[in-house]
Design a protein around this motif. Sequence first.
Motif, mmCIF file in Angstrom:
data_model
loop_
_atom_site.group_PDB
_atom_site.id
_atom_site.type_symbol
_atom_site.label_atom_id
_atom_site.label_comp_id
_atom_site.label_asym_id
_atom_site.label_seq_id
_atom_site.Cartn_x
_atom_site.Cartn_y
_atom_site.Cartn_z
ATOM 1 N N GLY A 33 0.835 -1.200 0.000
ATOM 2 C CA GLY A 33 0.000 0.000 0.000
ATOM 3 C C GLY A 33 0.864 1.242 0.000
ATOM 4 N N ASP A 34 0.251 2.393 0.317
ATOM 5 C CA ASP A 34 0.981 3.670 0.325
ATOM 6 C C ASP A 34 1.750 3.848 -0.981
ATOM 7 O OD1 ASP A 34 0.023 4.028 2.904
ATOM 8 O OD2 ASP A 34 1.855 3.313 3.856
ATOM 9 N N VAL A 35 1.018 3.742 -2.077
ATOM 10 C CA VAL A 35 1.632 3.712 -3.414
ATOM 11 C C VAL A 35 2.462 4.957 -3.689
ATOM 12 C CG1 VAL A 35 1.086 3.717 -5.879
ATOM 13 C CG2 VAL A 35 -0.080 2.116 -4.346
ATOM 14 N N GLU A 36 1.956 6.131 -3.302
ATOM 15 C CA GLU A 36 2.703 7.370 -3.565
ATOM 16 C C GLU A 36 4.059 7.350 -2.860
ATOM 17 O OE1 GLU A 36 -0.354 7.201 -2.399
ATOM 18 O OE2 GLU A 36 -1.606 7.927 -4.062
ATOM 19 N N LYS A 37 4.091 6.812 -1.650
ATOM 20 C CA LYS A 37 5.334 6.701 -0.885
ATOM 21 C C LYS A 37 6.338 5.805 -1.610
ATOM 22 C CE LYS A 37 6.803 5.391 3.846
ATOM 23 N NZ LYS A 37 6.292 4.850 5.136
ATOM 24 N N LEU A 38 5.861 4.721 -2.203
ATOM 25 C CA LEU A 38 6.737 3.802 -2.925
ATOM 26 C C LEU A 38 7.269 4.440 -4.202
ATOM 27 C CD1 LEU A 38 4.785 0.436 -2.505
ATOM 28 C CD2 LEU A 38 6.633 1.363 -1.095
ATOM 29 N N ILE A 39 6.402 5.122 -4.925
ATOM 30 C CA ILE A 39 6.836 5.786 -6.160
ATOM 31 C C ILE A 39 7.876 6.861 -5.848
ATOM 32 C CG2 ILE A 39 6.058 7.275 -8.054
ATOM 33 C CD1 ILE A 39 3.395 5.705 -7.976
ATOM 34 N N GLU A 40 7.673 7.586 -4.758
ATOM 35 C CA GLU A 40 8.639 8.610 -4.363
ATOM 36 C C GLU A 40 9.994 7.988 -4.027
ATOM 37 O OE1 GLU A 40 9.154 12.254 -1.104
ATOM 38 O OE2 GLU A 40 7.514 10.813 -0.892
ATOM 39 N N ALA A 41 9.984 6.848 -3.326
ATOM 40 C CA ALA A 41 11.235 6.171 -2.986
ATOM 41 C C ALA A 41 11.977 5.739 -4.240
ATOM 42 C CB ALA A 41 10.953 4.967 -2.089
ATOM 43 N N GLU A 42 11.253 5.190 -5.188
ATOM 44 C CA GLU A 42 11.875 4.784 -6.458
ATOM 45 C C GLU A 42 12.452 5.988 -7.187
ATOM 46 O OE1 GLU A 42 11.952 5.265 -10.477
ATOM 47 O OE2 GLU A 42 9.967 5.596 -9.605
ATOM 48 N N ASN A 44 13.469 8.827 -5.954
ATOM 49 C CA ASN A 44 14.646 9.345 -5.255
ATOM 50 C C ASN A 44 15.894 8.522 -5.547
ATOM 51 O OD1 ASN A 44 13.182 11.416 -4.069
ATOM 52 N ND2 ASN A 44 12.808 10.308 -2.157
ATOM 53 N N LYS A 45 15.717 7.223 -5.767
ATOM 54 C CA LYS A 45 16.853 6.348 -6.062
ATOM 55 C C LYS A 45 17.170 6.285 -7.553
ATOM 56 C CE LYS A 45 17.718 4.862 -1.861
ATOM 57 N NZ LYS A 45 18.990 5.198 -1.181
ATOM 58 N N GLY A 46 16.232 6.715 -8.401
ATOM 59 C CA GLY A 46 16.447 6.641 -9.836
ATOM 60 C C GLY A 46 16.473 5.229 -10.376
ATOM 61 N N VAL A 47 15.694 4.353 -9.743
ATOM 62 C CA VAL A 47 15.652 2.947 -10.141
ATOM 63 C C VAL A 47 14.642 2.756 -11.275
ATOM 64 C CG1 VAL A 47 15.080 0.613 -9.359
ATOM 65 C CG2 VAL A 47 16.336 2.159 -7.850
ATOM 66 N N SER A 48 14.991 1.916 -12.231
ATOM 67 C CA SER A 48 14.075 1.551 -13.314
ATOM 68 C C SER A 48 13.358 0.252 -12.935
ATOM 69 C CB SER A 48 14.854 1.364 -14.626
ATOM 70 O OG SER A 48 13.994 0.928 -15.662
ATOM 71 N N ILE A 49 12.079 0.359 -12.589
ATOM 72 C CA ILE A 49 11.327 -0.806 -12.106
ATOM 73 C C ILE A 49 11.011 -1.752 -13.254
ATOM 74 C CG2 ILE A 49 9.180 -1.573 -11.007
ATOM 75 C CD1 ILE A 49 11.108 -0.214 -9.075
ATOM 76 N N GLU A 50 11.384 -3.019 -13.083
ATOM 77 C CA GLU A 50 11.167 -4.055 -14.091
ATOM 78 C C GLU A 50 9.965 -4.934 -13.794
ATOM 79 O OE1 GLU A 50 15.233 -5.446 -16.189
ATOM 80 O OE2 GLU A 50 14.822 -6.365 -14.247
ATOM 81 N N LYS A 51 9.692 -5.141 -12.498
ATOM 82 C CA LYS A 51 8.640 -6.088 -12.127
ATOM 83 C C LYS A 51 8.274 -5.887 -10.664
ATOM 84 C CE LYS A 51 11.430 -9.159 -13.496
ATOM 85 N NZ LYS A 51 12.170 -10.333 -13.968
ATOM 86 N N ILE A 52 7.183 -6.529 -10.282
ATOM 87 C CA ILE A 52 6.757 -6.617 -8.893
ATOM 88 C C ILE A 52 6.832 -8.084 -8.500
ATOM 89 C CG2 ILE A 52 4.813 -6.347 -7.303
ATOM 90 C CD1 ILE A 52 3.867 -4.088 -9.206
ATOM 91 N N ILE A 53 7.348 -8.351 -7.295
ATOM 92 C CA ILE A 53 7.469 -9.721 -6.813
ATOM 93 C C ILE A 53 6.706 -9.831 -5.503
ATOM 94 C CG2 ILE A 53 9.061 -11.592 -6.232
ATOM 95 C CD1 ILE A 53 11.278 -9.931 -7.636
ATOM 96 N N LEU A 54 5.916 -10.886 -5.363
ATOM 97 C CA LEU A 54 5.094 -11.090 -4.168
ATOM 98 C C LEU A 54 5.510 -12.357 -3.442
ATOM 99 C CD1 LEU A 54 1.577 -10.295 -5.723
ATOM 100 C CD2 LEU A 54 3.168 -8.709 -4.576
ATOM 101 N N THR A 55 5.664 -12.233 -2.107
ATOM 102 C CA THR A 55 5.999 -13.422 -1.321
ATOM 103 C C THR A 55 4.769 -14.238 -0.970
ATOM 104 O OG1 THR A 55 5.849 -12.278 0.828
ATOM 105 C CG2 THR A 55 8.005 -12.283 -0.283
ATOM 106 N N HIS A 56 3.625 -13.570 -0.756
ATOM 107 C CA HIS A 56 2.379 -14.284 -0.446
ATOM 108 C C HIS A 56 1.194 -13.344 -0.641
ATOM 109 C CE1 HIS A 56 3.322 -12.387 3.428
ATOM 110 N NE2 HIS A 56 2.117 -12.683 3.884
ATOM 111 N N GLY A 57 -0.001 -13.868 -0.429
ATOM 112 C CA GLY A 57 -1.201 -13.173 -0.860
ATOM 113 C C GLY A 57 -1.938 -12.366 0.178
ATOM 114 N N HIS A 58 -1.368 -12.122 1.346
ATOM 115 C CA HIS A 58 -2.061 -11.330 2.355
ATOM 116 C C HIS A 58 -2.097 -9.855 1.957
ATOM 117 C CE1 HIS A 58 -1.581 -14.453 5.838
ATOM 118 N NE2 HIS A 58 -2.599 -14.715 5.058
ATOM 119 N N LEU A 59 -3.213 -9.214 2.291
ATOM 120 C CA LEU A 59 -3.506 -7.872 1.805
ATOM 121 C C LEU A 59 -2.417 -6.865 2.137
ATOM 122 C CD1 LEU A 59 -5.477 -5.862 0.521
ATOM 123 C CD2 LEU A 59 -6.606 -5.674 2.744
#
Length: 213
Positions: A33-42, A44-59
């Motif tokens: 969650g807190d999508v805006e916070k995550l986008i801001e972190a990315e 700030n680091k200048g990272v090029s996001i390739e994918k999302i990885i999930l460890t499990h399905g809890h909300l």
Amino acid sequence: MEIQVIPVTPFAQNCSLIWDSSTNKGAFVDPGGDVEKLIEAESNKGVSIEKIILTHGHLDHVGGTVAIAEHYGVPIVGPHIGDKFWLDALMQQSQMFGFPPAQPFAPNEWLNDNDTISVGNLTLEVLHCPGHTPGHVVLVERLSNRVIVGDVIFAGSIGRTDFPQGNHQQLIDSIKQKIMVLPDDMTIYPGHGPTTTVATEKATNPYVSGRFG
């Protein structure tokens, strides 16, 4: 592997922004969650996001997944198909935990034990570790000696097993057979709380210490 832990949601779930410093290509692990916070972190680091990885399905681990995937136009990888029922029930999970409504989704790829995931020039090894949920996976990166474990094990504790299809003995077996056999000095990045090491948990975790001597 470079890593920035970003706590999100009222459950203080540790989303991990990971990246390969040689290419600056990266991924979000468990964007709860807190999508805006995550986008801001990315940003700030200048990272090029390739994918999302999930460890499990809890909300609290997946609630921001669809928004992040759409923002970057990237695929969703994981967890193991054993957690499909959790992803199918995201609306019910939202109501249960008082979170904003989260629409069900399916990943572009389910993961299996011993799969590998590429992020830039990094290689993440996938270990299927059921118990907290039936489809839980953890991610091992050998060169940086780090493992992202979701809710399998925490500093001094282990994941809950009182949710549907949780299994305490299965969780202990997963920890014993998959986590505690990793190098003693490997850093563990849990889904909640501080980092720890394999050696520390072997020595002090009351749920598993003494089982590996």
